[in-house]
Structures are given as C-alpha cells and as structure tokens.
Scaffold this motif. Structure first.
Motif, PDB file in Angstrom:
ATOM      1  N   HIS A 551     -64.064  22.053 -19.139  1.00 34.39           N
ATOM      2  CA  HIS A 551     -62.613  22.181 -19.184  1.00 34.39           C
ATOM      3  C   HIS A 551     -61.991  21.442 -17.998  1.00 34.39           C
ATOM      4  CE1 HIS A 551     -58.623  24.108 -19.338  1.00 34.39           C
ATOM      5  NE2 HIS A 551     -58.926  24.464 -20.582  1.00 34.39           N
ATOM      6  N   ARG A 552     -60.778  20.980 -18.184  1.00 36.59           N
ATOM      7  CA  ARG A 552     -60.108  20.228 -17.111  1.00 36.59           C
ATOM      8  C   ARG A 552     -59.770  21.117 -15.914  1.00 36.59           C
ATOM      9  NH1 ARG A 552     -56.541  21.037 -21.226  1.00 36.59           N
ATOM     10  NH2 ARG A 552     -54.612  22.181 -20.742  1.00 36.59           N
ATOM     11  N   SER A 553     -59.687  22.429 -16.138  1.00 39.17           N
ATOM     12  CA  SER A 553     -59.354  23.355 -15.050  1.00 39.17           C
ATOM     13  C   SER A 553     -60.617  23.858 -14.364  1.00 39.17           C
ATOM     14  CB  SER A 553     -58.570  24.554 -15.592  1.00 39.17           C
ATOM     15  OG  SER A 553     -58.484  25.581 -14.623  1.00 39.17           O
ATOM     16  N   GLY A 554     -60.655  23.698 -13.050  1.00 42.64           N
ATOM     17  CA  GLY A 554     -61.796  24.199 -12.281  1.00 42.64           C
ATOM     18  C   GLY A 554     -61.933  25.708 -12.379  1.00 42.64           C
ATOM     19  N   GLN A 555     -60.806  26.424 -12.517  1.00 41.60           N
ATOM     20  CA  GLN A 555     -60.859  27.878 -12.635  1.00 41.60           C
ATOM     21  C   GLN A 555     -61.603  28.290 -13.897  1.00 41.60           C
ATOM     22  OE1 GLN A 555     -57.110  30.029 -11.798  1.00 41.60           O
ATOM     23  NE2 GLN A 555     -56.266  28.065 -11.168  1.00 41.60           N
ATOM     24  N   VAL A 556     -61.354  27.575 -14.999  1.00 43.19           N
ATOM     25  CA  VAL A 556     -62.029  27.890 -16.257  1.00 43.19           C
ATOM     26  C   VAL A 556     -63.518  27.590 -16.127  1.00 43.19           C
ATOM     27  CG1 VAL A 556     -62.215  27.344 -18.718  1.00 43.19           C
ATOM     28  CG2 VAL A 556     -59.959  27.463 -17.628  1.00 43.19           C
ATOM     29  N   ARG A 557     -63.856  26.432 -15.569  1.00 45.29           N
ATOM     30  CA  ARG A 557     -65.261  26.066 -15.429  1.00 45.29           C
ATOM     31  C   ARG A 557     -66.009  27.081 -14.568  1.00 45.29           C
ATOM     32  NH1 ARG A 557     -62.861  20.948 -14.302  1.00 45.29           N
ATOM     33  NH2 ARG A 557     -63.553  21.046 -12.131  1.00 45.29           N
TER      34      ARG A 557
END
Length: 977
Positions: A551-557
């Motif tokens: 995912h483009r979001s580090g929080q999601v990853r």
C-alpha cells in the motif's frame, strides 16, 4: 477602626536596612546569568534570615518598588517562606506584625490593580496567615476582611481571591493533607460555621447584586466562591429565595451565565439526603424552564452549551444516585425520583446528539448511568425501549469522524476525537449488554446497507460500518473469541457481515483508514475463516498486494505486517495449500535493509521482524516433508546469508563513523531477523524434526565472526547474544562449540553491562544442558568470575548513576549465575575449583546475603547457601565446608536481619528472611545436635541471649518450617525494636 487598620496598617518601618539595589538588577530582563544567580542567591539568604521577611515587607509597603513586579514577587515569596516555616512559633508581637502587614497589603491592593499573579500571591500569603491564626489568635479575621469591601471593587476582588485561596488550603480534596492539617482544617471550618459563614453569604449576595452590570469578572469570581464553599456550608444559606433568583437571572446574561451554570452545578452536587436532593434538582429544573434557559437554539455558543450539558449531566447522575438509595427503602419517593429522571431524558438526547463533541461528551456520565439504571428495570416500559433506540441512533451518528479529520498526520484535534470515541465505545458496549438484540440488528442493518453499496457512500460512513462490525466482538463477548457458535441469530448476522466485508471488495476502497480497519476486523474474527475457509485466499491476497504490504501508506504497510502474523498464527491449519504462494509474494519484503541499497524498503526494521517470524512460522507449521521445509527456510534466510559477510567486511574497512554505525545496525538487524525466523519452532515442531538445523547453524557460524569486530562492539554483541539465546532453545549440542568463541571475546575488557547481558545466556545453557556443559563450565568458571570481580572492583564516579546502576545489576546477575549452577546438577563446577578460589566464591555469597542492599539478591544468596549446606554439609561433605558453616554461614543468618537496611516490614525482605530461616533449618537437618549445642553453648550466649532465650530459639528451630519462619521474624522484630 477596621478601615483605619487597612489604610494605615504597616506604617512603622520594621527594618532599618534597605534592599541591595545592585543585586536587584539581576531580576531585570537585560541581566546576565551571573547577575540573575546573584539575585536568586540574595533572596534565598533573605528566606533563611530571621528578619529577611521584614525587609521584604518594608519594601512592599513603602512603595519603593511600585513599578518593579519582579522585586515585589520575590519579596512575597520570602514572606511566604516565613509563614510556611517559622510564623507558627511566633509570639503575639509577631502575630501583630503580620496582621499589620496584611492590612497594608490589602490597602495597597485596594488602591492599585496589580497583575493577576501578584494579586494571587498576596491572597495566598493572607490565606497562609489565616490558617495559622484562625480561630485562636485571630477570630475576627473575616470581620476585619469584610470591612475592607467598602473601599471599592479592587478590595472586593482581593477578598474573593483570599476566599478561593482559603478553600485551596482548607477544603480542596485534590490536595493531600497530613493528619495534623486535616484536624486543623476541621477546626477552621467548624469555627467559620459558628462565627462567619452567614456574614460571608450575605456579602456574596451583596457583591453579585452590586457589581452585576459594572464588574462582571468580580461576579463570576463570586459565583466561583459560592460553588467552592457550598460543599461544606449550610445549603439553606444559598438555596433560598434571595440567592437562587439572582443566580437564575445571571443565566440570561451572556457574560455571567457560564459561571452561574457552574455554580448551580456545584450546588446540585452537594452531598445530601436523596429526597432533598431530588427536590433540589427539580426546583432548579422548574426555575430554569420558567425563564426559558433550557430551550436552547442550535446556534448557541458552544462553551455555554458545554456548561449546560455538564449541568444536565450532574442533574441526571444525582437523580439516579438518589433513586438507587431510595428504591430499597421508600417506593413512593423512588417512583417520584424515577419520574424526575425520565423527565431529563429529552435534555440528555439534545446534548448527547449535539454537533460539538465537547458538548456531547459532557453528558457521557448521565448516559452511562441511565443505561445502568435501565438494566435494573424489569420489565422496561415502551418509552424506555424507545429511549434505548434513540440513544443508539444518536451514538451511531456521533461516531462518525468530521470531514476535516487528518488520517495521515493526526494532531491534537484527532486525538481528542479518538478520546471521545472511547467514551462512545463504552456507552455502545453498555447498550449491547442492556439490549444485545437491538444492537446486533442495528449494526447488521447499517453494515449490510453500507458495504453492499460502498462505492456510493462517503468515507465516514464506510469507516463507521467497519468500525461497528469490529466493535461487535467486544460488545457481544464470546469465550475465546468463539463468535460463530451458539446463538444462531448472532452467528448468522456476524457471518453475513463478515461474508459481505470480504465479498464486497471493500478492501479495494484504497483509503488507508478503511484498509487498516479491514485488516483489524478480519484478524479479530479469525474464527470466521474456520467456518468458511473459502474466503481465506481473498484475505491473503489483500494482505500481500497493493492493499496491504504494498500500500502507498506506510501506516497500512506497518499494521499489515503485524496483523498478517496474527492472521497466520490463528489459521495455521487452514493455509497449508497457500504457503508456497505466500512465500513467493512476500519475497521482496525479506530483502535485508542496508546502507548500500539506500534503505529503499517497504517496511521498517520492526515491521520486517514480523514478516520473518511469519515466514518461519509458515514453514515450520506446514505439512511439507523435511526436505522442503529445509529448502524453504534456506530461501527465506538467503538474503541474510548473502549479505552478512559483505556487511562485516565493509564495517571493518569503513572509516566514516556514520557509515560504520549504519553497517553495524544492519548487521544487528540481520541477526535479529534470523532470530525471529526461529520463533516458529516449538517443543512439538523442533528445528531437528523440521530439518532446519543446518541453515541456522550455518548462520551461527557467520554471526560468530562478528564478535571480534573492533567498532560498535556492544551493538554487535546484542545481536549475537540474541541469536544465541534462540539457538539454545532450538538447537541441541550443536551450539556448544560456539560458546567458547563468544566467551573468549567477551572476557577482553568487557563493560559491566556486557557482562550483565551475557550471564543470562550462560544460565540458559546451564539449565538446558546441565551435566553436558559441566566440563566446559568448569574450565571457564574462574575466568568468568574473575572478570566479574575485576569489573565490579573498578572504581566509578558515584555521580555517574548509569555506571553505578550497571554495577549493581552485574552483581545481581553474578548471584543468579551461582544460583543457576547450584540448582542444575553442575555443583561439581564449584567443588572442583581450587580451595582458595572456592573460599573466595563462598565469601562473596555470604557477603551478598548480609551486605548487598537488595532483598531479591539476599534471598538468592541464602538459597545458594541452603543448597550448598544440603550438598556438602553432611557427614561425607566437602572438606573444610563444615568450618565454613560455623564460621560464616550461621553468623550471616543472624547478622543479615540486624542490618539497618534489612526492612522486616518490606514484602521482598520478608521473603529473604524466610530463605534465611530455611537455611538454618537445613543446617539443623545436616548437623543435628552438633548445631544445637554450638548455638546453645557458643554462639547465642555471645549475643547476650540468656540460656532461656537461647533454648527457646533452639526449640523453635526444631519446629516445622512455617512455625519457625514466624518465630524467626518475631525474634528479629523484637531484637531491632
């Protein structure tokens, strides 16, 4: 006369000296640091000087420093210090001086408006004198103070500040008071009730009427005073036909209404009889309704709405409390109170549903208590059921976040909303426990409606639907997460919602918060996939493609990496067919992050640890043959094996300190990743049965090379030790040849911390391999111990708390090291040491038992001595040890409890004392009458015990363990008293 006291007051100079003007310049903004320090030192000297306060009093009242706020403030601090420390012992002359000073201060403050912090400090000083002198030396304090009110509004302002400070000193329940202060405060309040509160109440009413239109700030402060004092004065002084109409009138004044609202809140909060409380609440409700205050428009000021919500909350909470007290004793009165509660619900809904979260949150207490109240109603009325539905509807609506919510970079506003949501979650859970069917149906309808057409819905609606589904797991609790067994209605609804969560493709929404909630929810309901395993592939793909790890979001990853590990652990039995595909798809996540690749990695180091652990767990728990498990584990660990030696070489060759650290961190991380990959092994699925020893042993051979690296030694050693700890768990004797290499390098100029961190590894090896490690341990024992002694004896600066602490920790670790040896069948390691070395070791143990101020270590040392006595203290014991028992162990058993820092009241110390007693019991078991004769004839008489006392001790020693431990504690309690 009183006015003259206030005006003339402190008219005669008490001190012939004047302030040091040069030093006072240090209080100016342009002063240097040295000048500031001189000024502060000067005022500290004035605090200590017997007459320093008088000099400061003269400076304050002479007007010499009228324009210098800093000087005035420091003078007030000096006077405050005198009042807090020495004034209580002053004679009548000293009292008159302070009384005169207070008169002058009141006069000065009545003539000119100082800044708020100065007026507050003056009021604090006056209140300090009050609590010392009232009522004994200054019964007329309030009479004198009240006479100052005629001077003007500044005098009134100071009067109210003084009353607030008195409340802080005497009444404020948030301040912890000593027993003496509590008794003093009771005496003060009793005297005030007898002599002053009637006049005070009259003055408050007069002030509010006089300054309503000209000085609203003073009226607000007066209302604050009333609110503070109402908790302990007669409520009739305030809740009467004179006061209440004035306060109610203020509710229509925009400048006064918030303070008036707070004042009414405090009046209603006053502790009183439940019947009277109900009458009080209802009387205020009636008058507020009559003047239209309770009819609030939607565009009303939010601050006032929050105050009103707080007031309604108080009314509701107080009425429910009254009902709970009345329901068991007076059914008629309880029924009247119940009706009063129900009459407040429309106001509860109005504020709970307000657009502003502060307003809504202000009635959370009433809402929660009302739900608890309804749980006691059986059966519920139709109206009450409607109320439950309305509360749930409002709650669901209020759980939606605002359009301005910043998910990518949460700030203070977002944090406040999350706190508010926690309140709503508590209310939601309470509603579910009250009517689980209603909550289930409501959430089911909302979730199915939203997820079936999520493309058309706003983000806040989609987020809410998934959030509510997630919350249902806690709202409808099930044993061990078994939400999909039992009640068919619940099971059917949850299964349908979970089925729709996955099949709706909501995971393709893209927004980071939706993805995080999606993954959180599928992991929370992992048991669903045991019922319907056909959905597992869809979820696995969501984790591994651009919706999760990519995912483009580090929080999601980051969140996906952790949740994926939990998902895999919960469903090991259902994912065997997908393991190959999973490992292929997460291959790019296993790449070791190094300075050379510019740290271009999707996951942080911490997140990558979860991925390695998951990969290892997948392989170990699979149904694959040993050969395939070995091959897959090799593939997973290949990125580490491929780069480790290169990183090590670059670290050694690198000259730049920053890059040295970067390489060292990568090396440490490589070892940490390998350690986490081994977490999947267990006693049922061992490294040997999985065929994976070779790959981990190969890595161990590589990692061991790092212990000789000359730079960032501590960081590298952390990684090596961590990996060795894991290998001790997972490997068998294959690990033993590697230990000497690590130990040899460690013993070269180690720090206290390095030794402390290494000893647990030695203990772990001893506990696992026992006699198998004995030959090696016997050889290295004295070098290890000598190194520990050398480090412990190295001087350190007492002010270096880190170094001092590290040495204490090392000493504790040393005792645990010896304890591990004597407890794990390797006692020959000690027995076969040279006599002098063994004696030195034994001396350190008795010293630890008596002199080391750490109860847990003392307990350990007495346990060591007890075990040594059991092993070597018999007829065929170790040569020379018998003398050591009588010369050292027995005296230590008596000396240790007599040490000043051996606190017999401390729980940990009591455990050490119990081990001490058991040590003596063990000596008795081994030596019998020989020990008793020694105690009676030689040892106890030298400690001033009479023959009767010595015999009593020996008789107690012969009793059972529990009786002797109790006697032993009482023995030393009496000896130390």
């Amino acid at each position: 006369m009183i006015y003259a006291w206030c005006v003339d007051g402190y008219s005669t100079p008490l001190y012939s000296y004047t302030m040091d003007e040069k030093v006072l310049r240090g209080l100016e903004q342009v002063a240097s640091q040295e000048e500031r320090n001189q000024a502060l030192h000067y005022f500290e000297q004035l605090k200590q000087s017997p007459d320093g306060w008088k000099l400061c009093a003269q400076a304050l009242t002479s007007g010499s420093y009228e324009g210098n706020d800093n000087v005035k403030f420091f003078c007030l601090i000096v006077i405050e210090a005198y009042l807090r420390t020495r004034y209580k012992e002053s004679n009548q002359e000293g009292h008159e001086l302070i009384k005169s000073l207070i008169g002058s201060l009141l006069h000065v403050q009545a003539q000119k408006q100082d800044k708020g912090f100065l007026r507050n400090k003056v009021s604090q000083i006056i209140s300090l004198a009050f609590v010392i002198d009232y009522p004994v030396r200054w019964l007329g304090f309030f009479t004198d103070l009240l006479h100052t009110l005629s001077i003007g509004h500044l005098a009134v302002d100071m009067y109210l500040r003084i009353l607030l400070q008195i409340d802080s000193e005497v009444v404020d329940r948030d301040i912890v008071h000593t027993v003496q202060e509590t008794e003093r405060n009771i005496q003060i309040k009793d005297a005030m009730r007898d002599h002053s509160v009637l006049q005070l109440a009259d003055s408050w009413l007069q002030i509010m009427n006089q300054y309503e239109s000209t000085q609203p700030e003073i009226v607000c402060m007066c209302l604050d005073v009333v609110g503070k004092y109402i908790s302990w004065i007669d409520i009739g002084l305030i809740a009467n036909d004179k006061f209440v109409p004035v306060i109610i009138r203020f509710m229509s004044n925009t400048l006064l209404r918030e303070s008036a609202c707070d004042c009414i809140h405090e009046i209603i909060s006053k502790g009183m009889d439940p019947v009277a409380k109900t009458m009080l609440v209802e009387s205020f409700t009636d008058v507020l309704e009559n003047v239209g205050v309770l009819t609030l428009s939607e565009d009303e000021d939010c601050d006032f709405l929050a105050k009103m919500a707080k007031l309604i909350n108080c009314m509701g909470v107080q009425l429910i409390s009254s009902w709970q007290k009345l329901v068991k004793v007076d059914a008629q009165k309880a029924s009247e109170t119940l009706q009063a509660i129900e009459n407040k619900i429309s106001q509860l809904f109005r504020f709970f549903g307000d657009e502003d979260d502060d307003v809504s949150g202000a009635v959370a207490g009433f809402t929660t208590d009302y739900i608890s109240f309804l749980k006691q109603m059986n059966p519920l009325t139709g109206k009450q059921r409607e109320n439950i539905e309305s509360l749930l509807y409002i709650l669901v609506k209020k759980m939606k976040f605002d359009e301005s919510y910043n998910f990518e970079q949460e700030g203070e506003d977002e944090a406040m909303f999350q706190e508010y949501r926690k309140q709503l979650k508590t209310i939601f859970n309470n509603l579910a426990s009250l009517d689980s069917h209603l909550v289930l149906i409501t959430v089911h309808n909302l979730v199915t409606h939203t997820l079936s057409q999520w493309e058309k819905m706003e983000l806040k609606d989609v987020e809410l639907a998934i959030t509510l589904l997630y919350m249902m797991a806690e709202a409808l609790p099930a044993a061990q997460g078994q939400h999909f067994t039992g009640d068919l209605t619940k099971v059917s609804a949850l299964q349908e919602m979970m089925r729709l969560l996955i099949s709706s493709r909501i995971s393709c929404h893209g927004h980071m918060i939706v993805m995080v909630h999606f993954f959180e929810t599928v992991v929370r309901y992992e048991k669903f996939f045991q019922c319907e395993p056909q959905h597992i592939p869809d979820v696995l793909m969501a984790f591994m493609d651009e919706r999760g790890f990519h995912h483009r979001s580090g929080q999601v990853r980051s969140r996906a990496s952790y949740l994926f590990s939990r998902f895999i652990k919960g469903l090991k039995g259902q994912i065997n067919n997908y393991i190959d595909d999973i490992l292929d798809r997460i291959g790019d996540l296993l790449i070791l992050n190094t300075p050379d690749n510019g740290y271009q990695h999707l996951l942080s180091n911490e997140d990558q640890l979860f991925v390695y652990e998951t990969a290892g767990s997948l392989i170990v728990s699979s149904n694959f043959p040993m050969e395939k498990k070995s091959m897959l584990m090799n593939q997973v660990l290949a990125p580490i094996a491929a780069k480790f030696n290169s990183l090590l070489e670059k670290l050694i060759d690198e000259k730049d300190e920053n890059r040295q650290l970067a390489y060292a961190q990568s090396i440490n991380m490589a070892m940490a990743l390998a350690s986490r990959a081994s977490k999947g092994f267990s006693s049922q699925q061992t490294m040997q049965s999985s065929g994976c020893e070779a790959v981990f042993v190969k890595l161990l051979q590589m990692f061991i090379q790092a212990v000789t690296v000359p730079v960032h030694r501590q960081l590298i050693h952390v990684g090596v030790r961590q990996y060795l700890h894991r290998m001790v768990v997972c490997l068998e004797k294959e690990i033993l040849p590697f230990v000497p290499i690590v130990l040899e390098n460690l013993l070269k100029q180690p720090s206290a911390k390095e030794l402390h961190d290494f000893i647990p590894l030695m203990n772990q090896l001893i506990m696992k391999f026992k006699s198998d490690i004995s030959p090696f341990l016997q050889e290295v024992f004295m070098p290890v111990v000598s190194t520990i002694f050398r480090v412990l004896n190295t001087p350190v600066d007492d002010l270096d708390q880190v170094a001092v602490t590290e040495k204490k920790l090392l000493q504790k670790s040393y005792y645990l090291f010896i304890s591990t040896i004597v407890s794990n069948d390797v006692l020959d390691v000690l027995k076969n040491q040279e006599a002098n070395n063994l004696h030195q070791i034994l001396i350190t143990i008795v010293q630890g038992a008596s002199d080391f101020p750490d109860p847990s270590s003392q307990k350990t040392c007495f346990n060591i001595l007890k075990r040594l006595v059991a092993a070597w203290g018999g007829q065929d014991g170790l040569q020379g040890f018998l003398d050591f028992i009588y010369e050292s162990i027995i005296p230590t058993c008596f000396m240790a409890p007599m040490k000043p820092d051996f606190d017999l009241k401390d729980a940990q110390t009591s455990l050490a004392l119990g081990e001490d007693a058991l040590c003596l019991k063990c000596i008795l078991e081994q030596r019998g009458d020989e020990m008793l004769n020694y105690l009676l004839g030689d040892y106890l008489p030298t400690h001033r015990l009479s023959p009767e006392q010595a015999q009593e001790f020996c008789d107690a020693l012969k009793s059972d363990n529990k009786m002797f431990r109790n006697y032993f504690k009482n023995f030393f309690t009496k000896a130390k008293s």
